[in-house]
Design a protein around this motif. Structure first.
Motif, PDB file in Angstrom:
ATOM      1  N   PHE A 256      45.744  35.921  35.113  1.00  0.00           N
ATOM      2  CA  PHE A 256      47.057  36.100  34.494  1.00  0.00           C
ATOM      3  C   PHE A 256      48.001  36.864  35.407  1.00  0.00           C
ATOM      4  CE2 PHE A 256      49.849  38.928  32.069  1.00  0.00           C
ATOM      5  CZ  PHE A 256      50.596  38.003  31.340  1.00  0.00           C
ATOM      6  N   TRP A 257      47.507  37.981  35.957  1.00  0.00           N
ATOM      7  CA  TRP A 257      48.369  38.813  36.787  1.00  0.00           C
ATOM      8  C   TRP A 257      48.652  38.165  38.146  1.00  0.00           C
ATOM      9  CZ3 TRP A 257      51.493  42.330  35.108  1.00  0.00           C
ATOM     10  CH2 TRP A 257      51.197  42.980  33.886  1.00  0.00           C
ATOM     11  N   LEU A 258      47.728  37.331  38.641  1.00  0.00           N
ATOM     12  CA  LEU A 258      47.980  36.608  39.896  1.00  0.00           C
ATOM     13  C   LEU A 258      49.214  35.720  39.736  1.00  0.00           C
ATOM     14  CD1 LEU A 258      44.526  35.421  41.314  1.00  0.00           C
ATOM     15  CD2 LEU A 258      46.202  36.894  42.448  1.00  0.00           C
ATOM     16  N   TRP A 259      49.303  35.144  38.556  1.00  0.00           N
ATOM     17  CA  TRP A 259      50.392  34.217  38.273  1.00  0.00           C
ATOM     18  C   TRP A 259      51.669  34.979  37.938  1.00  0.00           C
ATOM     19  CZ3 TRP A 259      52.478  33.207  33.238  1.00  0.00           C
ATOM     20  CH2 TRP A 259      53.358  32.105  33.193  1.00  0.00           C
ATOM     21  N   PHE A 260      51.525  36.121  37.280  1.00  0.00           N
ATOM     22  CA  PHE A 260      52.653  36.886  36.782  1.00  0.00           C
ATOM     23  C   PHE A 260      53.197  37.863  37.815  1.00  0.00           C
ATOM     24  CE2 PHE A 260      54.852  39.634  33.676  1.00  0.00           C
ATOM     25  CZ  PHE A 260      55.439  38.651  32.889  1.00  0.00           C
ATOM     26  N   ASP A 261      52.288  38.704  38.354  1.00  0.00           N
ATOM     27  CA  ASP A 261      52.696  39.709  39.346  1.00  0.00           C
ATOM     28  C   ASP A 261      51.488  39.973  40.245  1.00  0.00           C
ATOM     29  OD1 ASP A 261      53.490  41.819  40.856  1.00  0.00           O
ATOM     30  OD2 ASP A 261      53.928  43.183  39.182  1.00  0.00           O
ATOM     31  N   ALA A 262      51.403  39.227  41.329  1.00  0.00           N
ATOM     32  CA  ALA A 262      50.199  39.199  42.156  1.00  0.00           C
ATOM     33  C   ALA A 262      49.811  40.568  42.709  1.00  0.00           C
ATOM     34  CB  ALA A 262      50.357  38.208  43.297  1.00  0.00           C
ATOM     35  N   SER A 263      50.785  41.463  42.870  1.00  0.00           N
ATOM     36  CA  SER A 263      50.469  42.766  43.469  1.00  0.00           C
ATOM     37  C   SER A 263      49.567  43.606  42.577  1.00  0.00           C
ATOM     38  CB  SER A 263      51.763  43.523  43.766  1.00  0.00           C
ATOM     39  OG  SER A 263      52.391  43.836  42.544  1.00  0.00           O
ATOM     40  N   LYS A 264      49.632  43.328  41.239  1.00  0.00           N
ATOM     41  CA  LYS A 264      48.840  44.144  40.321  1.00  0.00           C
ATOM     42  C   LYS A 264      47.447  43.560  40.071  1.00  0.00           C
ATOM     43  CE  LYS A 264      52.316  46.548  37.624  1.00  0.00           C
ATOM     44  NZ  LYS A 264      53.147  46.463  36.425  1.00  0.00           N
ATOM     45  N   ALA A 265      47.194  42.336  40.557  1.00  0.00           N
ATOM     46  CA  ALA A 265      45.971  41.610  40.188  1.00  0.00           C
ATOM     47  C   ALA A 265      44.703  42.378  40.536  1.00  0.00           C
ATOM     48  CB  ALA A 265      45.960  40.243  40.857  1.00  0.00           C
ATOM     49  N   LEU A 266      44.624  42.868  41.771  1.00  0.00           N
ATOM     50  CA  LEU A 266      43.412  43.547  42.214  1.00  0.00           C
ATOM     51  C   LEU A 266      43.192  44.836  41.420  1.00  0.00           C
ATOM     52  CD1 LEU A 266      41.298  42.898  44.393  1.00  0.00           C
ATOM     53  CD2 LEU A 266      42.350  44.707  45.753  1.00  0.00           C
ATOM     54  N   ASN A 267      44.310  45.540  41.185  1.00  0.00           N
ATOM     55  CA  ASN A 267      44.276  46.754  40.385  1.00  0.00           C
ATOM     56  C   ASN A 267      43.686  46.500  39.012  1.00  0.00           C
ATOM     57  OD1 ASN A 267      44.888  49.250  41.212  1.00  0.00           O
ATOM     58  ND2 ASN A 267      47.111  49.030  41.029  1.00  0.00           N
ATOM     59  N   VAL A 268      44.162  45.438  38.379  1.00  0.00           N
ATOM     60  CA  VAL A 268      43.718  45.109  37.028  1.00  0.00           C
ATOM     61  C   VAL A 268      42.232  44.759  37.031  1.00  0.00           C
ATOM     62  CG1 VAL A 268      43.897  43.353  35.216  1.00  0.00           C
ATOM     63  CG2 VAL A 268      45.957  44.400  36.168  1.00  0.00           C
ATOM     64  N   PHE A 269      41.844  43.933  38.022  1.00  0.00           N
ATOM     65  CA  PHE A 269      40.448  43.494  38.096  1.00  0.00           C
ATOM     66  C   PHE A 269      39.496  44.686  38.192  1.00  0.00           C
ATOM     67  CE2 PHE A 269      36.813  41.977  40.709  1.00  0.00           C
ATOM     68  CZ  PHE A 269      36.296  41.072  39.791  1.00  0.00           C
ATOM     69  N   THR A 270      39.777  45.577  39.146  1.00  0.00           N
ATOM     70  CA  THR A 270      38.886  46.733  39.327  1.00  0.00           C
ATOM     71  C   THR A 270      38.957  47.677  38.130  1.00  0.00           C
ATOM     72  OG1 THR A 270      40.643  47.758  40.605  1.00  0.00           O
ATOM     73  CG2 THR A 270      38.851  46.714  41.833  1.00  0.00           C
ATOM     74  N   ALA A 271      40.172  47.853  37.587  1.00  0.00           N
ATOM     75  CA  ALA A 271      40.312  48.783  36.458  1.00  0.00           C
ATOM     76  C   ALA A 271      39.447  48.338  35.281  1.00  0.00           C
ATOM     77  CB  ALA A 271      41.771  48.877  36.033  1.00  0.00           C
ATOM     78  N   VAL A 272      39.464  47.030  34.986  1.00  0.00           N
ATOM     79  CA  VAL A 272      38.667  46.544  33.852  1.00  0.00           C
ATOM     80  C   VAL A 272      37.188  46.839  34.089  1.00  0.00           C
ATOM     81  CG1 VAL A 272      37.879  44.479  32.629  1.00  0.00           C
ATOM     82  CG2 VAL A 272      40.289  44.752  33.180  1.00  0.00           C
ATOM     83  N   LEU A 273      36.715  46.539  35.303  1.00  0.00           N
ATOM     84  CA  LEU A 273      35.291  46.741  35.585  1.00  0.00           C
ATOM     85  C   LEU A 273      34.896  48.218  35.551  1.00  0.00           C
ATOM     86  CD1 LEU A 273      34.526  44.112  38.356  1.00  0.00           C
ATOM     87  CD2 LEU A 273      33.960  44.035  35.940  1.00  0.00           C
ATOM     88  N   ILE A 274      35.803  49.071  36.011  1.00  0.00           N
ATOM     89  CA  ILE A 274      35.479  50.505  36.028  1.00  0.00           C
ATOM     90  C   ILE A 274      35.473  51.065  34.609  1.00  0.00           C
ATOM     91  CG2 ILE A 274      36.332  52.779  36.711  1.00  0.00           C
ATOM     92  CD1 ILE A 274      37.416  51.363  39.270  1.00  0.00           C
ATOM     93  N   ILE A 275      36.518  50.738  33.859  1.00  0.00           N
ATOM     94  CA  ILE A 275      36.628  51.300  32.511  1.00  0.00           C
ATOM     95  C   ILE A 275      35.487  50.801  31.623  1.00  0.00           C
ATOM     96  CG2 ILE A 275      38.076  51.362  30.418  1.00  0.00           C
ATOM     97  CD1 ILE A 275      39.238  52.969  32.674  1.00  0.00           C
ATOM     98  N   ALA A 276      35.110  49.524  31.823  1.00  0.00           N
ATOM     99  CA  ALA A 276      34.133  48.929  30.918  1.00  0.00           C
ATOM    100  C   ALA A 276      32.692  49.182  31.340  1.00  0.00           C
ATOM    101  CB  ALA A 276      34.384  47.435  30.793  1.00  0.00           C
ATOM    102  N   CYS A 277      32.492  50.034  32.323  1.00  0.00           N
ATOM    103  CA  CYS A 277      31.118  50.348  32.724  1.00  0.00           C
ATOM    104  C   CYS A 277      30.368  50.945  31.527  1.00  0.00           C
ATOM    105  CB  CYS A 277      31.132  51.345  33.890  1.00  0.00           C
ATOM    106  SG  CYS A 277      29.493  51.771  34.424  1.00  0.00           S
ATOM    107  N   PRO A 278      29.257  50.340  31.130  1.00  0.00           N
ATOM    108  CA  PRO A 278      28.644  50.702  29.842  1.00  0.00           C
ATOM    109  C   PRO A 278      27.829  51.986  29.906  1.00  0.00           C
ATOM    110  CG  PRO A 278      27.344  49.030  30.890  1.00  0.00           C
ATOM    111  CD  PRO A 278      28.465  49.335  31.840  1.00  0.00           C
TER     112      PRO A 278
END
Lengths: 666, 61
Positions: free
Chosen positions: A434-456
């Motif tokens: 979604f962010w690649l299509w919308f605002d590519a600069s934030k894509a990597l940030n979003v990807f890593t943030a989700v994985l970090i926050i969701a670490c169980p």
């Protein structure tokens, strides 16, 4: 009359009371121990706790195998020049007085240079001078003061045991790095943009990176290994998202530092690993405390006495026993292998194998099975099978006990983690797309943030603490589980199978009912006094059930082996025993019964029943609502009617089950 | 402000010294048994007291 309690062991002094220095002792053994201690000024042993001791057992000949050099070598941890070190397991260690006395062994025996107790493991670590003193003498000294060591086949490789301390190292490293990283990242928490912070920021960040390296590559390596193993066997276990979280945290932070994008998340990374390991540490401690990972080796002796062809007795290591050897089994010794009785009368206690508390008599030519304990006198036996091939060992090695249950059963944690991992990964990818299509600069940030926050980490932390605590609470109510996965499996139970002997029956008292003509007072006295004279287990049981009447000496008493007993007083005779012996007709009853006749007239019989634990019926009625109930027993069907009365109607009762079949029903 | 370099070096050296002390302690087995030493410590105290007391304790008996 006031009961005197033994000053040493606390048992009531019944038969003989020995008084020394106005202290009473119940037996010579206890007195001797007290004398040994008082000679060496160690009587403070008794100050810490009242009556802490144990009566020393008869040990003559029991430790002769400790003269064998090859056995000594297996037991010793260290042996060089004149110094030998050994660690012995002493079951009696139970209080601070025990630690006190065992750590002062050097006062009792000058050749012992030091001794150190590990209270949790109940072991004592003894260093002694082997020039004038031997391992056997150490063991005999310990036995003499009531601390008899327990040497079993399990000690066979004592010298090679290595303690695994890697978790403590990992925990230490993670904690060390966590503290220092927190410290170094502190200035940046305030988000002030002064000259000072701008100038030193890169150095602080590099230091944090350096501290996190050992955490990621050493302390967290278990998670990576476990995740890799899980992926290879196509299982998404809980460690997969954890490993993913840790690696993303580390990579993202490293990139941030090198490209000056931010301070990274080294504080969260090291903190996460530290807390995860803390959970693991807690779990390990609890498991150690409640460890029952034992097998037959911890019950088997290390050596037994072999009789060579020319009649010489010598100790032999259990693993060296060969088919055809002749073994000597003393009273109280465990039979280590299957064999045939060739000399003496055996009275075997198989409770270790079958749970049956009654001793079994065996005569010449009968087969003896490994695991039985001889309880009367000395016997000789010929070996039929070696240790590895004996029935008990085979049963123990039965696949049912070794099957890796974890593969057959997916734990709740892993079941959740599978769905969780798939969900988290899809969220991360969808968001990135979604962010690649919308605002590519934030894509990597979003990807890593989700994985970090969701670490169980919450699940990973909760599981070991929950299991540890559940095991501890079960342990408090005397309910012991083999391992933690059993807790989860308990939740899915739909059928409960009870073992009869020892589980629902009480092993102390059985009950007996009398059928037949009422016995007169005189006859009852005669009965109890005749029973009193006999040593047969049934007589002893019946004697303890019947109320004790006047005790007098019989004019005449005879024991007919395998038949019964006969007593006479004042011209009155009584016969107690099997139906044939007393002259009654044998009825087809499966329960054990004892028949009685006086003056050659048949009176009646006592029939023995198991007595069941209190509340069995209540428990079964409570459980029948939710579970199928089954009772499994190796005994005959004699108790069937009795049990049917006691238990809910739909309970299944299976009798005559042999041990191997009992495992199959599993 | 370059004193920060010295301070940092010192603080990290001290931290590492303690870290090594910890590693050595684990290696020597100090973390293998966490209960007995707590009891043993109390005994040592008593032993020191015991020697001068010995005279009057025998009198009592």
């Amino acid at each position: 009359m006031k009961q005197t309690k033994c000053f040493h062991c606390g048992d009531p002094c019944n038969q003989e009371t020995i008084v020394v220095e106005d202290k009473s002792f119940c037996c010579k053994g206890c007195k001797t121990v007290f004398e040994i201690f008082s000679e060496s000024n160690l009587t403070c042993y008794y100050d810490l706790q009242a009556a802490p001791g144990a009566t020393p057992n008869e040990i003559e000949g029991k430790y002769d195998f400790l003269d064998q050099q090859n056995i000594i070598d297996k037991l010793l941890e260290f042996n060089e020049d004149n110094t030998q070190i050994v660690t012995l397991y002493i079951p009696h260690i139970h209080c601070s007085s025990c630690i006190r006395i065992l750590e002062n062994l050097h006062k009792l025996q000058a050749e012992i240079s030091s001794s150190q107790v590990n209270f949790g493991k109940k072991t004592v670590h003894i260093t002694f001078n082997s020039k004038n003193y031997s391992l056997k003498e150490v063991v005999l000294l310990l036995s003499a003061i009531g601390y008899e060591p327990y040497i079993s086949l399990d000690d066979f490789s004592a010298g090679k045991k290595q303690i695994n301390r890697s978790l403590i190292y990992k925990l230490g490293i993670a904690g060390f790095a966590f503290g220092n990283v927190m410290f170094l990242s502190f200035p940046e928490y305030f988000q002030v943009n002064g000259f000072w912070i701008e100038h030193y920021k890169p150095l602080f960040r590099l230091l944090m990176l350096a501290f996190s390296l050992p955490v990621v590559f050493y302390a967290a390596q278990d998670y990576f290994v476990s995740a890799y193993k899980g992926l290879r066997s196509k299982v998404l276990n809980i460690d997969v998202p954890i490993a993913l979280g840790i690696s993303v945290l580390f990579l993202r932070s490293t990139v941030d530092v090198f490209f000056d994008l931010g301070s990274g998340f080294f504080d969260s990374l090291t903190g996460l690993v530290f807390f995860l390991l803390l959970g693991k540490f807690f779990q390990q401690k609890t498991y150690e405390f409640l460890s029952f990972e034992r097998d037959y080796r911890s019950y088997f002796p290390m050596a037994v006495t072999q009789i060579s062809s020319d009649g010489v007795e010598k100790p032999i290591q259990v693993y060296d026993i060969k088919t055809g050897d002749r073994l000597l089994i003393r009273n109280g010794e465990l039979i280590p292998v299957d064999g045939v009785l060739i000399h003496g009368k055996a009275r075997i206690d198989y409770s270790f194998v079958t749970g049956e508390s009654k001793n079994i008599s065996r005569n010449y030519g009968d087969k003896l099975y490994a695991g039985g304990k001889q309880t009367a006198g000395i016997i000789e036996m010929e070996v039929l099978k070696t240790v590895e091939q004996s029935y008990l060992t085979q049963l123990w090695g039965h696949p049912i006990f070794n099957k890796n249950r974890t593969t057959a059963f997916t734990s709740i944690t892993n079941a959740i983690s599978k769905r969780f991992t798939i969900f988290v990964l899809s969220v991360a990818f969808i968001a990135t797309v979604f962010w690649l299509w919308f605002d590519a600069s934030k894509a990597l940030n979003v990807f890593t943030a989700v994985l970090i926050i969701a670490c169980p980490c919450a699940i990973a932390l909760a599981a070991p603490f929950t299991f540890g605590n559940v095991l501890r609470r079960f342990g408090k109510t005397k309910f012991y589980l083999k391992n933690a996965t059993v807790i989860e499996e308990l939740a899915t139970i739909n059928t409960i199978i009870f073992d009869k002997t020892g589980t629902i029956t009480s092993n102390k008292n059985s009950t007996a009912t009398y059928e037949g003509q009422q016995l007169s007072k005189e006859e009852e006295d005669l009965l109890t006094n005749t029973l009193r004279a006999s040593n047969h287990p049934l007589s002893r049981t019946l004697y303890s059930i019947l109320k004790r009447n006047n005790i007098f000496t019989l004019d005449h008493f005879r024991e007919h082996l395998g038949k019964g007993i006969e007593g006479e007083i004042n011209q009155k005779t009584i016969k107690i025993g099997s139906a044939n012996f007393v002259g009654a007709t044998e009825s087809a009853v499966l329960n054990t019964s004892v028949h009685v006749s006086t003056n050659n007239t048949y009176k009646g019989k006592f029939t023995f029943y198991n007595s069941y634990r209190k509340g069995v019926s209540k428990l079964f009625n409570l459980l029948k609502r939710d579970y199928d109930l089954v009772i499994l027993s190796g005994d005959n069907e004699g108790e069937l009617e009795n049990l049917k009365k006691l238990l809910p109607a739909k309970t299944k009762l299976l009798f005559n089950q042999k041990p191997r079949r009992q495992t199959r029903i599993h | 402000m370059s004193v920060i370099y010295i301070l940092l070096t010192i603080s990290i050296i001290i931290a590492i010294v303690f870290f090594f002390a910890f590693i050595m302690a684990v290696k020597n087995g100090q973390y293998d048994d966490s209960y007995t030493p707590s009891v043993r410590m109390l005994f040592d105290d008593e032993l020191v007291k015991e020697t001068p007391k010995k005279a009057d304790s025998t009198k009592k008996d």
